[in-house]
Design an enzyme around this catalytic site. Sequence first.
Site, PDB file in Angstrom:
ATOM      1  N   TYR A 165     -24.428  27.942 -14.049  1.00 52.40           N
ATOM      2  CA  TYR A 165     -23.124  28.979 -13.940  1.00 52.40           C
ATOM      3  C   TYR A 165     -22.150  28.593 -12.904  1.00 52.40           C
ATOM      4  O   TYR A 165     -21.038  28.073 -12.876  1.00 52.40           O
ATOM      5  CB  TYR A 165     -23.262  30.250 -14.056  1.00 52.40           C
ATOM      6  CG  TYR A 165     -22.117  31.217 -14.530  1.00 52.40           C
ATOM      7  CD1 TYR A 165     -21.605  31.166 -15.723  1.00 52.40           C
ATOM      8  CD2 TYR A 165     -21.611  32.208 -13.848  1.00 52.40           C
ATOM      9  CE1 TYR A 165     -20.326  31.887 -16.091  1.00 52.40           C
ATOM     10  CE2 TYR A 165     -20.613  32.831 -14.045  1.00 52.40           C
ATOM     11  CZ  TYR A 165     -19.727  32.693 -15.198  1.00 52.40           C
ATOM     12  OH  TYR A 165     -18.925  33.214 -15.491  1.00 52.40           O
ATOM     13  N   LYS A 169     -18.745  26.154 -13.124  1.00 49.94           N
ATOM     14  CA  LYS A 169     -17.389  26.776 -13.031  1.00 49.94           C
ATOM     15  C   LYS A 169     -16.888  25.936 -12.237  1.00 49.94           C
ATOM     16  O   LYS A 169     -15.553  25.711 -12.144  1.00 49.94           O
ATOM     17  CB  LYS A 169     -17.385  28.219 -12.903  1.00 49.94           C
ATOM     18  CG  LYS A 169     -17.725  28.796 -14.057  1.00 49.94           C
ATOM     19  CD  LYS A 169     -16.530  28.978 -15.163  1.00 49.94           C
ATOM     20  CE  LYS A 169     -16.671  30.127 -16.139  1.00 49.94           C
ATOM     21  NZ  LYS A 169     -15.732  30.204 -17.209  1.00 49.94           N
ATOM     22  N   SER A 209     -22.745  47.014 -18.605  1.00 52.87           N
ATOM     23  CA  SER A 209     -23.072  47.267 -20.030  1.00 52.87           C
ATOM     24  C   SER A 209     -24.450  47.749 -20.131  1.00 52.87           C
ATOM     25  O   SER A 209     -24.845  48.566 -20.897  1.00 52.87           O
ATOM     26  CB  SER A 209     -22.845  45.974 -20.884  1.00 52.87           C
ATOM     27  OG  SER A 209     -23.481  44.854 -19.972  1.00 52.87           O
ATOM     28  N   TYR A 224     -31.630  46.805  -9.902  1.00 51.98           N
ATOM     29  CA  TYR A 224     -32.289  45.930  -9.298  1.00 51.98           C
ATOM     30  C   TYR A 224     -32.199  45.765  -7.934  1.00 51.98           C
ATOM     31  O   TYR A 224     -31.152  45.909  -7.380  1.00 51.98           O
ATOM     32  CB  TYR A 224     -31.724  44.458  -9.747  1.00 51.98           C
ATOM     33  CG  TYR A 224     -31.482  44.169 -11.391  1.00 51.98           C
ATOM     34  CD1 TYR A 224     -32.555  45.173 -12.376  1.00 51.98           C
ATOM     35  CD2 TYR A 224     -30.897  43.334 -12.123  1.00 51.98           C
ATOM     36  CE1 TYR A 224     -32.611  44.939 -13.594  1.00 51.98           C
ATOM     37  CE2 TYR A 224     -31.077  43.177 -13.357  1.00 51.98           C
ATOM     38  CZ  TYR A 224     -31.756  43.956 -14.138  1.00 51.98           C
ATOM     39  OH  TYR A 224     -31.777  43.599 -15.355  1.00 51.98           O
ATOM     40  N   GLY A 225     -33.217  45.279  -7.212  1.00 47.78           N
ATOM     41  CA  GLY A 225     -33.261  45.558  -5.736  1.00 47.78           C
ATOM     42  C   GLY A 225     -33.027  46.610  -5.325  1.00 47.78           C
ATOM     43  O   GLY A 225     -33.555  47.742  -5.842  1.00 47.78           O
ATOM     44  N   HIS A 293     -24.848  39.282  -2.341  1.00 48.49           N
ATOM     45  CA  HIS A 293     -25.013  40.757  -1.637  1.00 48.49           C
ATOM     46  C   HIS A 293     -23.915  41.533  -1.775  1.00 48.49           C
ATOM     47  O   HIS A 293     -24.109  42.783  -1.785  1.00 48.49           O
ATOM     48  CB  HIS A 293     -25.400  40.424  -0.010  1.00 48.49           C
ATOM     49  CG  HIS A 293     -26.932  40.074   0.164  1.00 48.49           C
ATOM     50  ND1 HIS A 293     -27.028  38.690  -0.051  1.00 48.49           N
ATOM     51  CD2 HIS A 293     -28.143  40.515   0.235  1.00 48.49           C
ATOM     52  CE1 HIS A 293     -28.506  38.435   0.276  1.00 48.49           C
ATOM     53  NE2 HIS A 293     -28.882  39.605   0.310  1.00 48.49           N
TER      54      HIS A 293
END
Length: 338
Positions: A165, A169, A209, A224-225, A293
């Site tokens: 990705y 891009k 979402s 997450y994390g 981060h």
Amino acid sequence: SKPTPYQQRSAVVHSFGKVPLGLKRKGLRIVVTGGAGFVGSHLVDRLIERGDSVIVVDNFFTGRKENVMHHFRNPRFELIRHDVVEPLLLEVDQIYHLACPASPVHYKFNPTNVVGTLNMLGLAKRIGARFLLTSTSEVYGDPLQHPQKETYWGNVNPIGVRSCYDEGKRTAETLTMDYHRGAEVEVRIARIFNTYGPRMCLDDGRVVSNFVAQALRKEPLTVYGDGKQTRSFQYVSDLVEGLMRLMEGEHVGPFNLGNPGEFTMLELAKVVQETIDPEAKIEYRPNTEDDPHKRKPDITKAKEQLGWEPKVDLHTGLPLMVSDFRQRIFGDHKEGGT
Ligand code: NAD
Ligand code: UDP
Ligand code: UDP
């Protein structure tokens, strides 16, 4: 200096309309690739409302017919099922190129960003159309500058799980500038920061979402994390306004389009709890590899050169998205509580 192919084309289009300058401009013909997706469908709404003719090109990889169905009976609207990785022949004035598998769950191993962008630039070159690329804040990678300015070159792992990705891009931006310099194509580049709103894909794994759907379904919010990583969340109508200003304006960019309001994922979870269900639980999961981060746009350039800044903050925008999600998850019965 001699006019670019786009200026020559526009001169023809505008004289054809025979409308005195400064009155109502003649509708443009516009392609929106990825126009059946989340951002694309909101853009299409605005363009149709403005009086333009819109051709949506989408392969329905993550997009849905439901997002644009309300235009089906409008003679100024057309929908083509097509994969932009294959060449495409059309005659239009402007190309908004949004087609892209936009979520980590979907984008792996997909050549859309490179081959699809090349094809749409080839199309723009042949017909003298203006081309707008929707790039991403992901080009900054795990940024070592904060907030991120357009002049920052980024910190991207070329061989990681997200590279397809990010680097896709980045390559799309390179191709866009090469066609601009080498083939006189009029181009515009937007670097979009995390955006949310109605019609967002329900299960493509993005955080807003995910949290909203989880809270509505009475499932725990998956953080997450440690949840201390930050993102800056922009409401979709602000983004669409920025994209249109960029397309119509005189500057190539790149421009950051995002809302500088920065939140940790735990703070976001809290806003979702306050908006939907204060009882919603939080469940920690391992984070994904190479997760940036922090992320926050510096939007000075867009403010100065496009006269643009976001107007909708998270507390205002989130409820607007929640009613759409509630309806899509539960149909018309409001089983989800409040
Ligand atoms: P989305 O997944 O809702 O929309 C992408 C659309 O492109 C979908 O309708 C999909 O079916 C279509 N598509 C994918 N591959 C295609 C192909 N090969 N040929 C034709 N159509 C194809 O995602 P979105 O959030 O609306 O994203 C739109 C654009 O904005 C993307 O280019 C994305 O990279 C960029 N962007 C979005 C965000 C965000 O937070 N939403 C952030 C940064 C950049
Ligand atoms: N292309 C397209 N539609 C067009 C013109 C070009 O899809 O109307 C594609 C074409 O198939 C090619 C890409 O765009 O793969 C780049 O085209 P360009 O003319 O720039 O390059 P060339 O074909 O000369 O290598
Ligand atoms: N994230 C999370 N829970 C989820 C989905 C994502 O905590 O259910 C985190 C993810 O690890 C990242 C942030 O939310 O740190 C934003 O992820 P998203 O995929 O929405 O966007 P991106 O990473 O592309 O900015």
